[in-house]
Design a protein around this motif. Structure first.
Motif, short mmCIF file in Angstrom:
data_model
loop_
_atom_site.label_atom_id
_atom_site.label_comp_id
_atom_site.label_asym_id
_atom_site.label_seq_id
_atom_site.Cartn_x
_atom_site.Cartn_y
_atom_site.Cartn_z
N ARG A 1 -85.60 -44.64 35.93
CA ARG A 1 -86.46 -44.84 34.75
C ARG A 1 -86.72 -43.52 34.03
N ALA A 2 -86.81 -42.43 34.78
CA ALA A 2 -87.12 -41.12 34.20
C ALA A 2 -85.91 -40.48 33.53
N CYS A 3 -84.73 -41.02 33.72
CA CYS A 3 -83.51 -40.44 33.17
C CYS A 3 -83.49 -40.63 31.66
N GLU A 4 -83.26 -39.53 30.93
CA GLU A 4 -83.22 -39.59 29.47
C GLU A 4 -81.83 -39.89 28.92
N ASN A 5 -80.79 -39.77 29.74
CA ASN A 5 -79.42 -40.05 29.31
C ASN A 5 -79.17 -41.55 29.50
N PRO A 6 -79.02 -42.33 28.41
CA PRO A 6 -78.88 -43.78 28.54
C PRO A 6 -77.66 -44.21 29.37
N GLU A 7 -76.55 -43.48 29.23
CA GLU A 7 -75.35 -43.83 29.98
C GLU A 7 -75.57 -43.59 31.49
N LEU A 8 -76.19 -42.47 31.83
CA LEU A 8 -76.50 -42.18 33.23
C LEU A 8 -77.53 -43.16 33.76
N ARG A 9 -78.52 -43.49 32.97
CA ARG A 9 -79.55 -44.45 33.39
C ARG A 9 -78.91 -45.80 33.72
N ALA A 10 -78.01 -46.28 32.87
CA ALA A 10 -77.34 -47.56 33.10
C ALA A 10 -76.52 -47.52 34.40
N PHE A 11 -75.85 -46.39 34.63
CA PHE A 11 -75.07 -46.24 35.86
C PHE A 11 -75.98 -46.28 37.09
N LEU A 12 -77.08 -45.53 37.06
CA LEU A 12 -77.99 -45.47 38.21
C LEU A 12 -78.68 -46.81 38.47
N VAL B 1 -71.18 -34.91 45.33
CA VAL B 1 -70.11 -35.89 45.21
C VAL B 1 -70.09 -36.47 43.81
N HIS B 2 -68.89 -36.48 43.18
CA HIS B 2 -68.70 -37.20 41.93
C HIS B 2 -68.50 -38.67 42.30
N LEU B 3 -69.45 -39.51 41.95
CA LEU B 3 -69.35 -40.93 42.27
C LEU B 3 -68.41 -41.62 41.29
N ASP B 4 -67.60 -42.54 41.83
CA ASP B 4 -66.69 -43.31 40.98
C ASP B 4 -67.50 -44.12 39.97
N GLY B 5 -67.14 -44.02 38.71
CA GLY B 5 -67.80 -44.79 37.66
C GLY B 5 -68.95 -44.08 36.97
N GLU B 6 -69.34 -42.92 37.47
CA GLU B 6 -70.46 -42.21 36.83
C GLU B 6 -70.00 -41.65 35.49
N PRO B 7 -70.94 -41.37 34.58
CA PRO B 7 -70.56 -40.81 33.28
C PRO B 7 -69.78 -39.51 33.42
N GLN B 8 -68.84 -39.32 32.53
CA GLN B 8 -67.97 -38.14 32.53
C GLN B 8 -68.79 -36.85 32.51
N GLY B 9 -68.37 -35.90 33.32
CA GLY B 9 -69.00 -34.59 33.32
C GLY B 9 -70.25 -34.47 34.18
N LEU B 10 -70.63 -35.52 34.86
CA LEU B 10 -71.83 -35.47 35.70
C LEU B 10 -71.45 -35.53 37.17
N CYS B 11 -72.35 -35.10 38.00
CA CYS B 11 -72.18 -35.17 39.45
C CYS B 11 -73.50 -35.68 40.02
N THR B 12 -73.57 -36.98 40.29
CA THR B 12 -74.84 -37.57 40.69
C THR B 12 -75.00 -37.73 42.20
N GLY B 13 -73.90 -37.64 42.95
CA GLY B 13 -73.99 -37.83 44.39
C GLY B 13 -74.44 -36.57 45.11
N PHE B 14 -75.23 -36.76 46.15
CA PHE B 14 -75.77 -35.64 46.92
C PHE B 14 -75.95 -36.11 48.35
N ILE B 15 -75.36 -35.38 49.30
CA ILE B 15 -75.49 -35.73 50.72
C ILE B 15 -76.10 -34.54 51.44
N ARG B 16 -77.23 -34.79 52.11
CA ARG B 16 -77.89 -33.73 52.86
C ARG B 16 -77.22 -33.57 54.22
#
Length: 143
Positions: free
Chosen positions: A10-21, A44-59
């Motif tokens: 909900r806090a994401c300002e990028n509409p394309e990223l918000r839709a993906f999440l 991790v670059h998740l399959d299907g995420e908006p171009q140029g972003l890296c939304t995956g993170f593994i601790r």
């Protein structure tokens, strides 16, 4: 909570990223490509995420159940078999993959056994995980 969005989405300002999440469900298995290995996390670059972003993170605690201090320790493996086109490396029980000879050196070699022996510990980087074929492919470790 069916139908409710994750607060971070909900806090994401990028509409394309918000839709993906928002489309990702809790507990859903997603695939991607490791883009960066750091001391305490893997990106991790998740399959299907908006171009140029890296939304995956593994601790670190999510990479293995073994006790480790940093992610570089997870990427060390043991050479288990040498074949004419490369070596098989075991990262952990049940996780073994191929490191092609062209990834091992820039110099021409007749056989990978000129570079390593079975039982050697080497550091590799995960290049690809094929869940359907149950295969892992490694690349040379970038120092």
């Amino acid at each position: 909570m069916a139908g409710s969005e994750d607060p971070s989405a909900r806090a994401c300002e990028n509409p394309e990223l918000r839709a993906f999440l928002v489309a990702i469900q809790s507990g859903q298995i997603v695939s991607g490509t490791v883009s960066g290995v750091h001391n305490f996390e893997v990106f991790v670059h998740l399959d299907g995420e908006p171009q140029g972003l890296c939304t995956g993170f593994i601790r670190v605690p999510d990479l293995t159940w073994d006790r480790i201090n940093q992610t570089a320790h997870v990427l060390n493996g043991t050479v288990t078999k040498i074949v004419p086109f490369g070596v098989f490396v075991r990262l952990a029980p049940g996780i073994e993959g191929l490191l092609h000879v062209c990834e091992m050196t820039d110099s021409p070699v007749e056989s990978p056994d000129q570079l390593v022996s079975e039982g050697d510990q080497i550091t590799v980087r995960v290049a690809e995980v094929d869940l359907q074929r149950h295969r892992v492919r490694f690349c040379a470790h970038d120092s």
